[in-house]
Design an enzyme around this catalytic site. Sequence first.
Site, short mmCIF file in Angstrom:
data_model
loop_
_atom_site.label_atom_id
_atom_site.label_comp_id
_atom_site.label_asym_id
_atom_site.label_seq_id
_atom_site.Cartn_x
_atom_site.Cartn_y
_atom_site.Cartn_z
N CYS A 120 -33.85 17.24 -17.72
CA CYS A 120 -33.06 17.21 -18.97
C CYS A 120 -31.73 17.95 -18.85
O CYS A 120 -30.88 17.84 -19.74
CB CYS A 120 -33.88 17.78 -20.11
SG CYS A 120 -35.40 16.87 -20.37
N HIS A 284 -28.84 19.83 -25.63
CA HIS A 284 -29.96 18.94 -25.30
C HIS A 284 -30.90 18.90 -26.50
O HIS A 284 -31.09 19.90 -27.19
CB HIS A 284 -30.68 19.47 -24.06
CG HIS A 284 -31.95 18.74 -23.76
ND1 HIS A 284 -32.01 17.36 -23.75
CD2 HIS A 284 -33.22 19.18 -23.50
CE1 HIS A 284 -33.25 17.00 -23.47
NE2 HIS A 284 -34.00 18.07 -23.33
N ASN A 314 -36.32 12.88 -27.47
CA ASN A 314 -35.79 13.53 -26.28
C ASN A 314 -35.51 12.47 -25.21
O ASN A 314 -36.43 11.84 -24.71
CB ASN A 314 -36.82 14.56 -25.78
CG ASN A 314 -36.37 15.30 -24.53
OD1 ASN A 314 -35.42 14.90 -23.86
ND2 ASN A 314 -37.06 16.39 -24.21
N1 COA Z 1 -50.34 15.33 -33.18
C1 COA Z 1 -51.30 16.10 -33.70
N2 COA Z 1 -51.76 17.20 -33.10
C2 COA Z 1 -51.20 17.54 -31.92
C3 COA Z 1 -50.19 16.78 -31.33
C4 COA Z 1 -49.77 15.63 -31.99
N3 COA Z 1 -48.80 14.83 -31.50
N4 COA Z 1 -49.82 17.37 -30.17
C5 COA Z 1 -50.58 18.47 -30.03
N5 COA Z 1 -51.41 18.57 -31.10
C6 COA Z 1 -52.42 19.60 -31.37
C7 COA Z 1 -52.91 20.26 -30.13
O1 COA Z 1 -53.96 19.52 -29.55
C8 COA Z 1 -53.38 21.58 -30.68
O2 COA Z 1 -54.63 21.39 -31.26
P1 COA Z 1 -55.77 22.52 -31.16
O3 COA Z 1 -55.18 23.73 -31.84
O4 COA Z 1 -56.91 21.91 -31.87
O5 COA Z 1 -55.97 22.73 -29.69
C9 COA Z 1 -52.40 21.87 -31.81
O6 COA Z 1 -51.80 20.61 -32.14
C10 COA Z 1 -51.30 22.84 -31.45
O7 COA Z 1 -50.76 22.46 -30.20
P2 COA Z 1 -49.50 23.18 -29.57
O8 COA Z 1 -49.20 22.61 -28.24
O9 COA Z 1 -49.72 24.66 -29.67
O10 COA Z 1 -48.38 22.75 -30.64
P3 COA Z 1 -46.95 23.33 -30.82
O11 COA Z 1 -46.79 23.86 -32.18
O12 COA Z 1 -46.55 24.20 -29.68
O13 COA Z 1 -46.04 22.00 -30.75
C11 COA Z 1 -44.69 20.84 -29.13
C12 COA Z 1 -46.11 21.19 -29.60
C13 COA Z 1 -44.80 20.00 -27.88
C14 COA Z 1 -43.99 20.08 -30.23
C15 COA Z 1 -43.91 22.16 -28.83
O14 COA Z 1 -44.72 23.01 -28.06
C16 COA Z 1 -42.62 21.93 -28.11
O15 COA Z 1 -41.71 21.35 -28.64
N6 COA Z 1 -42.48 22.43 -26.86
C17 COA Z 1 -41.28 22.28 -26.10
C18 COA Z 1 -41.17 20.86 -25.61
C19 COA Z 1 -39.94 20.60 -24.85
O16 COA Z 1 -38.91 21.16 -25.13
N7 COA Z 1 -40.04 19.70 -23.86
C20 COA Z 1 -38.98 19.18 -23.11
C21 COA Z 1 -38.20 20.19 -22.35
S1 COA Z 1 -36.82 19.43 -21.67
#
Ligand code: COA
Length: 357
Positions: A120, A284, A314
């Site tokens: 990215c 980004h 993204n």
């Molecule tokens: N829909 C519903 N539930 C979801 C889900 C979805 N699409 N994705 C994950 N969950 C669930 C998980 O399974 C977890 O459930 P559990 O508590 O029962 O285990 C819960 O939601 C929390 O998951 P978590 O990963 O802690 O969520 P989060 O608040 O961190 O949000 C992202 C997830 C991916 C949105 C966030 O972590 C993020 O944006 N990270 C950075 C990503 C990024 O920048 N990537 C590219 C870099 S270039």
Amino acid sequence: MGSVIIGSGKSLPKRTVTNDELGAIVDTSDEWIVPRTGIHTRQIALEETCTDLGAEAALRALGQTEGGWQREEGALDPASLDLIICPTLTADTHFPSEAARIRERIGAVNAVCYDMSCACSGCVYGISTADLIMAGSAFDRAQAEAAGRGPRRNVVRRVLVVAAERLSRLVDWEDRATCILFGDGAGAVVLEWREDEEGVLSSYMENSDDTARTLWCDSAFCARETPFAAGNEGVEERDNLDPYMRMAGQAVFKFATAAMMRCTEEALARAGLTIDDVTLFTPHQANERIIRYAAKKMDLPMERFQVIIDHVGNVSGASALIALNEALCEGKLKRGDIACMTAFGGGLTAGSCVLKI
Ligand code: COA
């Protein structure tokens, strides 16, 4: 003197995919996705190849087709490009490079081409290395002129940076933690070395080891064995390889927020500028919450940030180039304004560049 952005373009595939559509294939919902990411829809390439997307963005950046932004009147001749850099994770072929395929499609008959794998951060790495190469070429030419001889290196005065991605092909559509985040598309800029103007005011790139595999995707061809391994009776497919993109969401979130602040501060310091000098931040687009975090840390209103993640998701290295293009086309950035582009991603890579429009 400096590398000035003289054209900008984007291309998005036709098919819009809504959060509700994702809710029909994995256990997720619009109510979960919007507050956590800011994404409402993304564009997914069904028929469009990476080359289609990249070439369309490039032709718009050159002013050869409608819909792009040009700094000055008149279309740019593709044959005037000396170099094409294509940051991409999803080239249509291992070789020729995606840059070479785009070269052929747009008729950039004089350009040297290569792809760049920095996830990215491709937008920032692409612009920063184009600037480094043009500055080096200018130095080489000045030395040659002083010595009364020809240049010793390729003359590079005009560069196309075109990031093109079909992340929909790397995504595991059964993994709700990643498939909701990504979209397809391309963004492009044409940079030109000008003796009498400023453009890229500063740049900063960094890498750190991803020992914990927070952002990872194996190459699909690594699944193939050779016939030479002991006990291997033939060429078999290894079954222990995961060909999909994997991400440790929370760890990446932590890395991303820290990198956003660190890289922005470093690039601004290198340019001798402060946050107040920046007209618009075009970062980004990985998660709207990461941008909100940066805005809060910098004590700035969200209006100072170009946010496009709501309708594109993204798009990896193309994201910030698309954000820049939309800001230029909407008139939010004008001649003389300062834009700051910061990005982070797999590698782990991160960086920032400060651009005078
Ligand atoms: N829909 C519903 N539930 C979801 C889900 C979805 N699409 N994705 C994950 N969950 C669930 C998980 O399974 C977890 O459930 P559990 O508590 O029962 O285990 C819960 O939601 C929390 O998951 P978590 O990963 O802690 O969520 P989060 O608040 O961190 O949000 C992202 C997830 C991916 C949105 C966030 O972590 C993020 O944006 N990270 C950075 C990503 C990024 O920048 N990537 C590219 C870099 S270039």
